[in-house]
Design a protein around this motif. Sequence first.
Motif, PDB file in Angstrom:
ATOM      1  N   GLU A  19       0.842  -1.208   0.000  1.00  0.00           N
ATOM      2  CA  GLU A  19       0.000   0.000   0.000  1.00  0.00           C
ATOM      3  C   GLU A  19       0.879   1.262   0.000  1.00  0.00           C
ATOM      4  OE1 GLU A  19      -2.421   0.334   3.525  1.00  0.00           O
ATOM      5  OE2 GLU A  19      -2.865   2.439   3.120  1.00  0.00           O
ATOM      6  N   GLN A  33      -1.324   0.607  -8.360  1.00  0.00           N
ATOM      7  CA  GLN A  33      -2.326  -0.357  -7.899  1.00  0.00           C
ATOM      8  C   GLN A  33      -1.605  -1.237  -6.874  1.00  0.00           C
ATOM      9  OE1 GLN A  33      -3.069  -3.982 -10.357  1.00  0.00           O
ATOM     10  NE2 GLN A  33      -5.094  -3.117 -10.732  1.00  0.00           N
ATOM     11  N   ALA A  34      -2.218  -1.470  -5.723  1.00  0.00           N
ATOM     12  CA  ALA A  34      -1.611  -2.340  -4.711  1.00  0.00           C
ATOM     13  C   ALA A  34      -2.685  -3.242  -4.139  1.00  0.00           C
ATOM     14  CB  ALA A  34      -0.990  -1.496  -3.598  1.00  0.00           C
ATOM     15  N   PHE A  35      -2.343  -4.513  -3.974  1.00  0.00           N
ATOM     16  CA  PHE A  35      -3.354  -5.439  -3.435  1.00  0.00           C
ATOM     17  C   PHE A  35      -2.684  -6.659  -2.823  1.00  0.00           C
ATOM     18  CE2 PHE A  35      -3.128  -8.413  -7.073  1.00  0.00           C
ATOM     19  CZ  PHE A  35      -2.559  -7.592  -8.035  1.00  0.00           C
ATOM     20  N   PRO A  36      -3.360  -7.278  -1.866  1.00  0.00           N
ATOM     21  CA  PRO A  36      -2.809  -8.487  -1.245  1.00  0.00           C
ATOM     22  C   PRO A  36      -3.101  -9.707  -2.096  1.00  0.00           C
ATOM     23  CG  PRO A  36      -4.872  -7.892  -0.180  1.00  0.00           C
ATOM     24  CD  PRO A  36      -4.622  -6.863  -1.243  1.00  0.00           C
ATOM     25  N   PHE A  38      -5.061 -12.718  -2.178  1.00  0.00           N
ATOM     26  CA  PHE A  38      -6.293 -12.859  -1.416  1.00  0.00           C
ATOM     27  C   PHE A  38      -6.319 -14.187  -0.689  1.00  0.00           C
ATOM     28  CE2 PHE A  38      -7.304 -10.637  -5.487  1.00  0.00           C
ATOM     29  CZ  PHE A  38      -7.058  -9.380  -4.974  1.00  0.00           C
ATOM     30  N   GLY A  39      -6.741 -14.153   0.535  1.00  0.00           N
ATOM     31  CA  GLY A  39      -6.833 -15.404   1.262  1.00  0.00           C
ATOM     32  C   GLY A  39      -7.203 -15.154   2.701  1.00  0.00           C
ATOM     33  N   SER A  40      -7.215 -16.229   3.455  1.00  0.00           N
ATOM     34  CA  SER A  40      -7.493 -16.068   4.879  1.00  0.00           C
ATOM     35  C   SER A  40      -6.140 -15.950   5.580  1.00  0.00           C
ATOM     36  CB  SER A  40      -8.313 -17.251   5.401  1.00  0.00           C
ATOM     37  OG  SER A  40      -7.956 -18.425   4.699  1.00  0.00           O
ATOM     38  N   ILE A  60      -5.410  -3.911 -15.698  1.00  0.00           N
ATOM     39  CA  ILE A  60      -5.339  -5.354 -15.457  1.00  0.00           C
ATOM     40  C   ILE A  60      -5.585  -5.668 -13.982  1.00  0.00           C
ATOM     41  CG2 ILE A  60      -2.819  -5.392 -15.161  1.00  0.00           C
ATOM     42  CD1 ILE A  60      -3.122  -8.148 -16.871  1.00  0.00           C
ATOM     43  N   ARG A  61      -6.278  -6.802 -13.723  1.00  0.00           N
ATOM     44  CA  ARG A  61      -6.663  -7.146 -12.358  1.00  0.00           C
ATOM     45  C   ARG A  61      -6.159  -8.516 -11.927  1.00  0.00           C
ATOM     46  NH1 ARG A  61      -8.072  -3.012  -9.140  1.00  0.00           N
ATOM     47  NH2 ARG A  61      -8.938  -1.395 -10.463  1.00  0.00           N
ATOM     48  N   SER A  62      -5.249  -9.114 -12.692  1.00  0.00           N
ATOM     49  CA  SER A  62      -4.745 -10.421 -12.278  1.00  0.00           C
ATOM     50  C   SER A  62      -3.644 -10.218 -11.238  1.00  0.00           C
ATOM     51  CB  SER A  62      -4.178 -11.173 -13.475  1.00  0.00           C
ATOM     52  OG  SER A  62      -2.957 -10.601 -13.876  1.00  0.00           O
ATOM     53  N   GLN A  63      -3.236 -11.310 -10.598  1.00  0.00           N
ATOM     54  CA  GLN A  63      -2.092 -11.234  -9.710  1.00  0.00           C
ATOM     55  C   GLN A  63      -0.832 -11.002 -10.548  1.00  0.00           C
ATOM     56  OE1 GLN A  63      -1.839 -14.298  -6.732  1.00  0.00           O
ATOM     57  NE2 GLN A  63      -4.003 -14.156  -6.238  1.00  0.00           N
ATOM     58  N   TYR A  65       2.655 -12.141 -11.928  1.00  0.00           N
ATOM     59  CA  TYR A  65       3.376 -13.401 -12.161  1.00  0.00           C
ATOM     60  C   TYR A  65       4.805 -13.181 -12.642  1.00  0.00           C
ATOM     61  CZ  TYR A  65      -1.207 -15.459 -11.562  1.00  0.00           C
ATOM     62  OH  TYR A  65      -2.406 -15.831 -11.031  1.00  0.00           O
TER      63      TYR A  65
ATOM     64  N   TRP B 117     -13.438 -16.531  -1.654  1.00  0.00           N
ATOM     65  CA  TRP B 117     -12.856 -15.727  -2.726  1.00  0.00           C
ATOM     66  C   TRP B 117     -13.921 -15.213  -3.720  1.00  0.00           C
ATOM     67  CZ3 TRP B 117     -10.473 -19.554  -0.078  1.00  0.00           C
ATOM     68  CH2 TRP B 117      -9.171 -19.320   0.393  1.00  0.00           C
ATOM     69  N   PHE B 175      -5.963  -1.209  -3.652  1.00  0.00           N
ATOM     70  CA  PHE B 175      -5.752   0.240  -3.530  1.00  0.00           C
ATOM     71  C   PHE B 175      -5.550   0.805  -4.927  1.00  0.00           C
ATOM     72  CE2 PHE B 175      -5.106   0.974   1.030  1.00  0.00           C
ATOM     73  CZ  PHE B 175      -4.999  -0.324   1.486  1.00  0.00           C
TER      74      PHE B 175
END
Lengths: 182, 391
Positions: A19, A33-36, A38-40, A60-63, A65, B117, B175
């Motif tokens: 972030e 753009q910053a994001f984790p 996703f998971g528990s 783009i919204r993929s992780q 790679y 998810w 974000f």
Amino acid sequence: MIEIRVHGRGGQGSVTAAELLGFAAHSDGKYAQAFPSFGSERMGAPVQAFVRISDKPIRIRSQVYKPNYVIVQDPTLLEVINVLDGLHEEGLLLINSKKKAAELGINTKIRVKTIPAMEIAMEVIGRPIMNTTLLGAFAAATGEISLDGIRKAIQHKFPGSVGEKNIAAVLKAFDFIKKESL
Amino acid sequence: MSTTFIEGSIAVAKTVGVCRPHVISAYPITPQTHIVEHLSELVADGEVKAEYVNVESEHSAASVVLGSSATGARTYTATTSQGFLLMIEVLFNIAGMRLPVVMTCVNRAVSAPINIWNDQQDSMTARDSGWIQLYAEDNQEASDMHLQAFKIAENKDIMLPVMICMDGFVLTHSFDPVELISQEQADKFLPPFKPEYYLTPKNPLTFGAMVGPDGYMETRYFIEKTMHASLQVISNVATDFHNQFGRFQGGLIDTYKVEDASLVLVAMGSIIGTIKDIVDELRAKGQKVGVLKVRSYRPFPKDEIYKALSHVKEIAVVEKAVSLGYGGILVNEIKSVFYGKPKTPKINGFILGLGGRDITADTIHQVIKETAKAASEEKFVGLNEALIGGK
């Protein structure tokens, strides 16, 4: 567009590091753009977070790679996961470790840098949270974000004396990397 | 205009805050979202003057917004996944009573097996509930849609609830730079809520009373009729928004490089952004590809979609939900758009990204490759062959 992957363990502030990187790039006038991943999330479990920085809007919204840069907050992760996965050949692997890169036994031609971020954080902040310290090292080693951007990001996220201590740690890490490359 | 680098959920919470809701209700447990968490902080700090009602279940959260909306209050709630399913009984009641509640459905998979998810199965399950459903492409649109939603819902010719569907994690936890809406701007766009009918001791009324076979069907007829009327209202509100804020993310639909395209991908939500990148990549190689975003899923804008796609040779519908025992849901509706028309394009359907399976550039390339094959068909894309025992 450049892409960054941050490796850490739950509780080490990897998502916050992402972030802050994004916030700093945004302050520098870039798109970010910053994001984790996703998971528990669980304390201590390996986690990842991602950052994209670009001169154009990011759609783009993929992780991520194929990162240009990888930041590793916890050197014990080197034994658990392949942090080099997908990393660009001309990229950089930045690791929090008091050892020199050569001593870590990483078998790669990719540039590897280490920074004793934990030691710096303990000395300057007084807590074993080294995510902000690593940002200073990242800025020095890559030039992708400015120190001023990091300062603004930290002041926004941690107003007051906590933020100021973190900024002092950032500056120390920045100087550490800069001196090393002289 | 300057942007703020902010998490999607927080941006939405701030927009809901400047919409001046009177009542917000939520059940504070997983699965919940940062949206209601941040709204509770805004209310506690006195920044948003609303009554915040913590309840013991999602069913109760929906019931609180139903009851408070019936008294003439502007009301809001948000949920996701299992919590959303628990609300469904009440969601039908809210629409049946013509209450202009606004809610966010943070799109996530439903159990079993347990999976927290992103996909869009939750909101698709309430497709026929009488709620207007709008799907957001990015966090700017998600934030802006909430201000538009109250204006659509509270239009005296509409008086139907509006659900903003926003991809869980992919948008909510990301974000991004977002232009936030100030209180002054929101007040200029959204007038105070003044319903013609509401519960008050001064003028006793009944909402949702029993209606037998002699009248129930007409209530359904009127909601259906109003849904069709809301097509124009949704479109007008998007135009009003464009005029005031200079931002336009589409009315009922949005198109990207569709005008001269021979292949168009059709989708809803955050996948649109990834597809746009692929469209540009293929256009640079001379392939005539475009993407159509279904922004308003209910009401379903058949005419607009037909108008936009009537020249197209091939359509690939990609969706993150499935009607088990039939197949793709959106693809079925896109096919119906062309029923009885002079020319029907080849329409392929693809189900992907279920339960948070990451949708990458490769996933979209695979969809386009499959579309090039002869037959019209529907299939899952991105399956792990090892888990399904080969082909």
